[in-house]
Design a protein around this motif. Structure first.
Motif, PDB file in Angstrom:
ATOM      1  N   SER A  19       0.820  -1.215   0.000  1.00 25.85           N
ATOM      2  CA  SER A  19       0.000   0.000   0.000  1.00 25.85           C
ATOM      3  C   SER A  19       0.854   1.264   0.000  1.00 25.85           C
ATOM      4  O   SER A  19       0.321   2.371  -0.038  1.00 25.85           O
ATOM      5  N   HIS A  20       2.172   1.106   0.034  1.00 29.57           N
ATOM      6  CA  HIS A  20       3.087   2.254   0.043  1.00 29.57           C
ATOM      7  C   HIS A  20       3.697   2.458  -1.333  1.00 29.57           C
ATOM      8  O   HIS A  20       3.751   1.533  -2.146  1.00 29.57           O
ATOM      9  N   PRO A  21       4.181   3.669  -1.607  1.00 26.85           N
ATOM     10  CA  PRO A  21       4.771   3.920  -2.934  1.00 26.85           C
ATOM     11  C   PRO A  21       6.122   3.249  -3.128  1.00 26.85           C
ATOM     12  O   PRO A  21       6.543   3.013  -4.257  1.00 26.85           O
ATOM     13  N   TYR A  22       6.826   2.973  -2.030  1.00 22.39           N
ATOM     14  CA  TYR A  22       8.126   2.325  -2.175  1.00 22.39           C
ATOM     15  C   TYR A  22       8.451   1.518  -0.925  1.00 22.39           C
ATOM     16  O   TYR A  22       7.851   1.699   0.138  1.00 22.39           O
ATOM     17  N   VAL A  23       9.415   0.604  -1.085  1.00 28.12           N
ATOM     18  CA  VAL A  23       9.950  -0.161   0.036  1.00 28.12           C
ATOM     19  C   VAL A  23      11.463  -0.230  -0.152  1.00 28.12           C
ATOM     20  O   VAL A  23      11.953  -0.419  -1.269  1.00 28.12           O
ATOM     21  N   THR A  24      12.206  -0.010   0.929  1.00 27.48           N
ATOM     22  CA  THR A  24      13.663  -0.125   0.843  1.00 27.48           C
ATOM     23  C   THR A  24      14.075  -1.541   1.233  1.00 27.48           C
ATOM     24  O   THR A  24      13.472  -2.162   2.106  1.00 27.48           O
ATOM     25  N   VAL A  25      15.137  -2.035   0.564  1.00 29.72           N
ATOM     26  CA  VAL A  25      15.539  -3.441   0.735  1.00 29.72           C
ATOM     27  C   VAL A  25      17.059  -3.542   0.804  1.00 29.72           C
ATOM     28  O   VAL A  25      17.781  -2.835   0.086  1.00 29.72           O
ATOM     29  N   ASP A  26      17.534  -4.431   1.658  1.00 24.81           N
ATOM     30  CA  ASP A  26      18.962  -4.753   1.700  1.00 24.81           C
ATOM     31  C   ASP A  26      19.090  -6.205   2.151  1.00 24.81           C
ATOM     32  O   ASP A  26      18.131  -6.800   2.656  1.00 24.81           O
ATOM     33  N   SER A  77       3.483  -1.631  -8.728  1.00 26.83           N
ATOM     34  CA  SER A  77       2.981  -0.385  -8.156  1.00 26.83           C
ATOM     35  C   SER A  77       3.863   0.112  -7.012  1.00 26.83           C
ATOM     36  O   SER A  77       3.675   1.224  -6.528  1.00 26.83           O
ATOM     37  N   VAL A  78       4.832  -0.704  -6.590  1.00 26.26           N
ATOM     38  CA  VAL A  78       5.707  -0.355  -5.467  1.00 26.26           C
ATOM     39  C   VAL A  78       7.154  -0.334  -5.949  1.00 26.26           C
ATOM     40  O   VAL A  78       7.661  -1.336  -6.459  1.00 26.26           O
ATOM     41  N   VAL A  79       7.826   0.802  -5.795  1.00 23.18           N
ATOM     42  CA  VAL A  79       9.232   0.906  -6.166  1.00 23.18           C
ATOM     43  C   VAL A  79      10.078   0.174  -5.125  1.00 23.18           C
ATOM     44  O   VAL A  79       9.893   0.354  -3.921  1.00 23.18           O
ATOM     45  N   LYS A  80      11.005  -0.650  -5.594  1.00 21.93           N
ATOM     46  CA  LYS A  80      11.922  -1.353  -4.709  1.00 21.93           C
ATOM     47  C   LYS A  80      13.263  -0.631  -4.722  1.00 21.93           C
ATOM     48  O   LYS A  80      13.903  -0.525  -5.770  1.00 21.93           O
ATOM     49  N   VAL A  81      13.674  -0.126  -3.563  1.00 24.56           N
ATOM     50  CA  VAL A  81      14.848   0.738  -3.450  1.00 24.56           C
ATOM     51  C   VAL A  81      16.008  -0.031  -2.827  1.00 24.56           C
ATOM     52  O   VAL A  81      15.879  -0.595  -1.732  1.00 24.56           O
ATOM     53  N   PHE A  82      17.148  -0.040  -3.514  1.00 28.31           N
ATOM     54  CA  PHE A  82      18.372  -0.675  -3.031  1.00 28.31           C
ATOM     55  C   PHE A  82      19.520   0.320  -3.119  1.00 28.31           C
ATOM     56  O   PHE A  82      19.421   1.332  -3.822  1.00 28.31           O
ATOM     57  N   HIS A  83      20.612   0.013  -2.463  1.00 28.74           N
ATOM     58  CA  HIS A  83      21.865   0.727  -2.704  1.00 28.74           C
ATOM     59  C   HIS A  83      22.887  -0.289  -3.191  1.00 28.74           C
ATOM     60  O   HIS A  83      23.134  -1.300  -2.535  1.00 28.74           O
ATOM     61  N   ALA A  84      23.485  -0.023  -4.372  1.00 26.98           N
ATOM     62  CA  ALA A  84      24.436  -0.954  -4.979  1.00 26.98           C
ATOM     63  C   ALA A  84      23.801  -2.343  -5.059  1.00 26.98           C
ATOM     64  O   ALA A  84      24.209  -3.284  -4.389  1.00 26.98           O
ATOM     65  N   ALA A  85      22.802  -2.457  -5.913  1.00 37.16           N
ATOM     66  CA  ALA A  85      21.884  -3.594  -5.882  1.00 37.16           C
ATOM     67  C   ALA A  85      22.407  -4.871  -6.525  1.00 37.16           C
ATOM     68  O   ALA A  85      21.792  -5.923  -6.362  1.00 37.16           O
ATOM     69  N   ARG A  86      23.507  -4.841  -7.230  1.00 31.16           N
ATOM     70  CA  ARG A  86      23.875  -5.962  -8.090  1.00 31.16           C
ATOM     71  C   ARG A  86      23.932  -7.290  -7.350  1.00 31.16           C
ATOM     72  O   ARG A  86      23.355  -8.288  -7.797  1.00 31.16           O
ATOM     73  N   GLN A  87      24.627  -7.346  -6.229  1.00 27.41           N
ATOM     74  CA  GLN A  87      24.756  -8.617  -5.514  1.00 27.41           C
ATOM     75  C   GLN A  87      23.427  -9.064  -4.911  1.00 27.41           C
ATOM     76  O   GLN A  87      23.118 -10.258  -4.876  1.00 27.41           O
ATOM     77  N   ASP A  88      22.639  -8.098  -4.442  1.00 27.05           N
ATOM     78  CA  ASP A  88      21.317  -8.445  -3.917  1.00 27.05           C
ATOM     79  C   ASP A  88      20.455  -9.057  -5.012  1.00 27.05           C
ATOM     80  O   ASP A  88      19.779 -10.075  -4.814  1.00 27.05           O
ATOM     81  N   PRO A 102       9.254  -2.102 -10.104  1.00 26.85           N
ATOM     82  CA  PRO A 102      10.378  -1.337 -10.649  1.00 26.85           C
ATOM     83  C   PRO A 102      11.493  -1.184  -9.626  1.00 26.85           C
ATOM     84  O   PRO A 102      11.260  -1.266  -8.423  1.00 26.85           O
ATOM     85  N   LEU A 103      12.691  -0.944 -10.143  1.00 30.78           N
ATOM     86  CA  LEU A 103      13.895  -0.895  -9.318  1.00 30.78           C
ATOM     87  C   LEU A 103      14.446   0.519  -9.261  1.00 30.78           C
ATOM     88  O   LEU A 103      14.394   1.256 -10.243  1.00 30.78           O
ATOM     89  N   PHE A 104      14.996   0.883  -8.091  1.00 28.05           N
ATOM     90  CA  PHE A 104      15.709   2.156  -7.942  1.00 28.05           C
ATOM     91  C   PHE A 104      16.979   1.866  -7.161  1.00 28.05           C
ATOM     92  O   PHE A 104      16.921   1.318  -6.062  1.00 28.05           O
ATOM     93  N   ASP A 105      18.132   2.211  -7.747  1.00 32.42           N
ATOM     94  CA  ASP A 105      19.421   1.993  -7.083  1.00 32.42           C
ATOM     95  C   ASP A 105      19.991   3.355  -6.703  1.00 32.42           C
ATOM     96  O   ASP A 105      20.313   4.172  -7.567  1.00 32.42           O
TER      97      ASP A 105
END
Length: 386
Positions: A19-26, A77-88, A102-105
């Motif tokens: 229900s949120h516009p984005y979620v951060t992931v690590d 509908s939810v952007v998935k946010v990573f930092h330096a996502a390649r290994q994840d 969709p992805l956002f790095d």
């Protein structure tokens, strides 16, 4: 701090996250003893300050299925946010054949927004969030249980600060009209070929100093065997044989176990059993390769490209000037090898495609063709039409 240990709890969080516009992931993982990364922990956070808005997910708990998380990853509908996502992303692709979309790095976005080359997460936390970040738990053993409070605090910080970083960078990209630039860069991260290493192509990762087709044919077969063995048994390729041992074997061409025993660099475990038999079979296959089927030497280096050094230097000046003007990391646009290729007349470099061409590539070609000139004015470099 909430740690999710059941599929039901994970499904509840992912339903709320949808229900949120984005979620951060690590993630936290180990790879020292395996070919594929061993997923040890997943951290996720949604916008908000409540304790339940940031969670740790323990994939090592028996009976926990990550399918609710993968279903969220498929939710466009939810952007998935990573930092330096390649290994994840490699972990999720190998584990479940899924890419977060969709992805956002934030590392890529930060390079586009002028924070420098491959900027680290700690730097962004300091510059954007104005907060310190304790990295003392970074290299701990994430597979051991129970996790310490220090580990949990470190892990959750990798997704809570990421919310502020994402919102800041996303707004800056919208203001500058560069969101498309980031999306172009992220296409390679969601391409399966980025993570699939075919054993027959593994030799291309080797650094050789010979143009001998026979040597390269043997090295190719040894690398093919090593990669296939490592993948099939999920062990690091260096546990099979290291690169220097592979090169030695390609040079000495052992024909039997006695020859193999004379190797100076081969691991003791590789001198017998399946690995030894695989090595001897690979050497034999390389020796039997027909000349027309041998690998061709990879031509690299400025001198082999017949580079015009003065033109290459001018391209470097143009790249630096354009990147300073646009406030974007030079490394994101063109490497030194790309500039040398341009100066040698090559036109199949990444800098001539997409947004890179708009910022640098088109002018780089015109400079090579004598249609542009560079002039210095104070500390600035001007581009002049010829």
């Amino acid at each position: 701090m909430i740690t999710i240990t059941t599929t039901e709890a994970l499904a509840d969080f992912c339903t709320r996250a949808a229900s949120h516009p984005y979620v951060t992931v690590d993630t936290e993982f180990l790879r020292e003893r395996t070919y594929y990364s061993k997923l040890c922990l997943v951290q996720m956070a949604v916008p908000g300050d409540a304790p339940e808005d940031a969670v740790l997910i323990d994939p090592l708990v028996d009976g926990l299925s990550l399918e609710p998380m993968y279903e969220l990853f498929r939710d466009e509908s939810v952007v998935k946010v990573f930092h330096a996502a390649r290994q994840d992303l490699e972990i999720f692709f190998v584990e479940a054949d899924v890419f977060p979309t969709p992805l956002f790095d934030t590392q890529v976005a930060a390079m586009v927004c002028g924070f420098g080359d491959q900027v680290g997460y700690e730097t962004l936390v300091r510059k954007i969030c104005k907060a310190p970040l304790d990295k003392s738990s970074r290299f701990t053993d994430w597979s051991r249980r129970p996790l310490t409070d220090a580990q949990k605090t470190y892990a959750i910080g990798d997704v809570t600060h990421l919310r502020v970083i994402y919102e800041t960078l996303a707004q800056e990209l919208e203001n500058s009209g560069r969101a498309r630039w980031v999306q172009e860069e992220l296409q390679v991260l969601t391409n399966p070929s980025t993570y699939i290493i075919e054993p027959g192509e593994a030799y291309k990762r080797l650094k050789t100093r010979t143009n001998s087709g026979r040597f390269l044919a043997i090295a190719r077969e040894l690398a093919r065997f090593r990669e296939g063995y490592a993948q099939g048994r999920n062990v690091p390729r260096n546990r099979v044989m290291k690169d220097d041992a592979l090169m030695e074997l390609a040079s000495t061409k052992p024909g039997n176990m006695q020859d193999l025993g004379r190797s100076r660099l081969l691991l003791r475990e590789a001198r017998r059993g399946e690995i030894a038999e695989g090595i001897l079979a690979a050497v034999a296959a390389g020796l039997e390769t027909n000349p027309e089927d041998m690998p061709k030497p990879v031509v690299t280096g400025r001198e082999k490209l017949q580079v015009n050094p003065a033109l290459a230097d001018l391209l470097r000046v143009l790249l630096k000037a354009r990147c300073e003007q646009e406030k974007v990391a030079q490394k994101l646009i063109a490497s030194a090898a790309d500039l040398d290729a341009l100066a040698a007349g090559k036109r199949d470099v990444p800098a001539l495609t997409g947004w890179r061409a708009e910022v640098f590539g088109n002018d780089a070609v015109r400079l090579c063709e004598g249609k542009l000139a560079l002039a210095a004015k104070g500390q600035n470099v001007r581009v002049i039409e010829v």
